[in-house]
Design a protein around this motif. Structure first.
Motif, PDB file in Angstrom:
ATOM      1  N   GLU A  95       2.671  -6.147   5.679  1.00  0.00           N
ATOM      2  CA  GLU A  95       2.309  -5.851   4.288  1.00  0.00           C
ATOM      3  C   GLU A  95       1.856  -7.074   3.504  1.00  0.00           C
ATOM      4  N   ASN A  98      -1.214 -10.017   0.789  1.00  0.00           N
ATOM      5  CA  ASN A  98      -2.040  -8.834   0.557  1.00  0.00           C
ATOM      6  C   ASN A  98      -2.926  -9.031  -0.661  1.00  0.00           C
ATOM      7  N   ILE A 100      -5.088  -6.661  -3.243  1.00  0.00           N
ATOM      8  CA  ILE A 100      -5.336  -5.296  -3.692  1.00  0.00           C
ATOM      9  C   ILE A 100      -6.521  -5.310  -4.643  1.00  0.00           C
ATOM     10  N   PRO A 113       1.636  -2.732  -1.993  1.00  0.00           N
ATOM     11  CA  PRO A 113       0.534  -2.262  -1.141  1.00  0.00           C
ATOM     12  C   PRO A 113       0.903  -1.022  -0.332  1.00  0.00           C
ATOM     13  N   LYS A 114       2.076  -1.005   0.228  1.00  0.00           N
ATOM     14  CA  LYS A 114       2.465   0.126   1.083  1.00  0.00           C
ATOM     15  C   LYS A 114       2.617   1.404   0.276  1.00  0.00           C
ATOM     16  N   TYR A 117      -1.135   2.366  -0.515  1.00  0.00           N
ATOM     17  CA  TYR A 117      -1.951   2.677   0.655  1.00  0.00           C
ATOM     18  C   TYR A 117      -1.035   2.818   1.875  1.00  0.00           C
ATOM     19  N   TYR A 121      -2.230  -0.401   4.552  1.00  0.00           N
ATOM     20  CA  TYR A 121      -1.709  -1.438   3.668  1.00  0.00           C
ATOM     21  C   TYR A 121      -1.685  -2.824   4.322  1.00  0.00           C
ATOM     22  N   TRP A 126      -7.448  -3.430   2.321  1.00  0.00           N
ATOM     23  CA  TRP A 126      -7.641  -2.065   2.808  1.00  0.00           C
ATOM     24  C   TRP A 126      -8.695  -1.982   3.891  1.00  0.00           C
TER      25      TRP A 126
END
Length: 413
Positions: A95, A98, A100, A113-114, A117, A121, A126
């Motif tokens: 994860e 990340n 976004i 994120p998880k 998505y 994620y 993505w």
């Protein structure tokens, strides 16, 4: 086995590598591997006659290639497929770190994120997660005996649960989110479902049935966008239309979606058919991972006859001829821990597959083929060397997908 048509010149190749645990978030950000999270380290050596590779005690594996001039095949044993699939396995459920990228309409949109998505994620963002999943399906389709097949199937089954895909649909349908991942991420999603359609695994049919509602939303968005897009987007990064259109067009033919294919083909010709004298000497820009000129040339081979394409290419690249062996030089990355600068490693790989596409669309006796073969080989060597040696997370979370696209001749076969 990777088939390379039209007499592409190849050296004998041997690769040595070792694999270990997933990068930690700190190691990823700092560019150094901790004792508990080492990346993949490899060496690539090429020779015109023979090459030998030594393997580590931690993970012994090798790959060799032999060029058969009678049928122009490269025959490979186990090796690169496991390297590439391991890269995706290491990141699709990682994860953090990340990035976004979406429009937030309220505090409710501030989630992990998880949570946002649930299927895609991992792998920093993505679109990289999507093509990481594509990579795994591609390896199942092309090299199932050389990879951790059951581990990959279990990992994909985890990602493609009904609940996870429903979560993805909820996120993509939020207000003010119509431009989400357009066109790059959406194109890779279609490439993922195209790969599932071509799979003989019984699990693939189940996964595809779950992904099809999300696919329908994406197709509808592209169909709505194309008539409104007045001009093509000629960048070297995610917003570029030529590369995305190539993936989308391939999907339309695999999915037998004739209305979408007709719309896209019409728009491609409107955007690009009259283009001439592409300024390839201006490339690359400092953070490209796609060539604007070569991506367009690779796209147009999909919509023109062989004769039409040869004539179009003469006007598009007037300086390309039989002596243009140094027509285009591989790009150099100065800092592999910088995600934007590391894009140039991907540029070398994507240039190689795009040039291979051009070669396959030309008559075998076209005088430009030999020069293109030399340029293609230089970029392939530089690109694969980078993938196998550089395992900083800024590269490892996505370069395996590009390398897999090249080595399995996706878009050609």
């Amino acid at each position: 086995m990777r088939k390379v048509k039209n007499a592409i010149l190849c050296s004998l190749t041997a690769i040595s590598f070792f694999a270990s645990a997933t990068f930690s978030a700190n190691a990823s950000l700092n560019g150094s591997a901790s004792e508990n999270a080492r990346g993949l380290a490899t060496g690539l050596k090429t020779s015109d006659t023979m090459a030998a590779a030594q393997v580590s005690d931690n993970a012994k594996s090798s790959t060799s290639a032999a060029y058969d001039s009678s049928n122009r095949d490269i025959k490979q044993d186990s090796g690169y497929e496991k390297v590439f699939s391991d890269l995706a396995l290491q990141c699709i459920h990682q994860e953090y770190p990340n990035i976004i990228k979406h429009t937030m309409s309220s505090n409710a949109d501030a989630k992990t994120p998880k949570a946002l998505y649930p299927a895609f994620y991992g792998c920093l963002d993505w679109h990289s997660s999507v093509h990481g999943h594509w990579l795994l399906v591609r390896m199942l389709n092309t090299a199932a005996d050389n990879i951790a097949r059951e581990t990959i199937i279990a990992s994909l089954d985890k990602s493609f649960s009904q609940q996870n895909i429903e979560g993805e649909i909820a996120t993509i349908q939020r207000p003010n989110n119509n431009a989400f991942e357009r066109p790059y991420g959406l194109a890779w999603f279609l490439q993922l479902t195209a790969e599932l359609r071509q799979s003989s695994l019984p699990e693939s049919a189940v996964w595809l049935s779950r992904l099809e509602p999300l696919e329908a939303i994406i197709v509808k968005r592209i169909e709505s966008w194309l008539p409104k897009l007045a001009y093509p987007i000629r960048t070297g990064e995610h917003s570029q239309t030529a590369f995305a259109f190539g993936l989308m067009l391939d999907w339309s033919r695999i999915a037998n979606n004739e209305p979408f294919e007709a719309l896209l083909t019409s728009r491609i010709k409107d955007y690009y058919k009259s283009d001439t004298r592409c300024p390839i000497s201006y490339e690359p820009s400092g953070q490209d991972f796609l060539s604007p000129c070569l991506a367009e040339a690779d796209l147009m081979r999909r919509v023109l006859s062989k004769k039409e394409y040869g004539e179009w290419l003469t006007d598009f690249f007037p300086t390309l001829n039989s002596t243009s062996n140094n027509w285009l030089q591989p790009a150099t990355v100065t800092d592999k821990s910088d995600g934007k600068l590391a894009h140039l490693d991907g540029l070398n790989i994507s240039r190689a597959w795009m040039i291979e596409g051009m070669i396959n669309a030309l008559d075998i006796n076209d005088p430009r083929v030999g020069a293109l073969q030399n340029v293609m080989k230089a970029h392939r060597d530089a690109g694969l060397n980078a993938v196998l040696e550089d395992m900083h997370y800024m590269g490892s979370h996505w370069l395996g997908s590009f390398a897999s696209y090249l080595e399995t001749s996706r878009g050609i076969e």
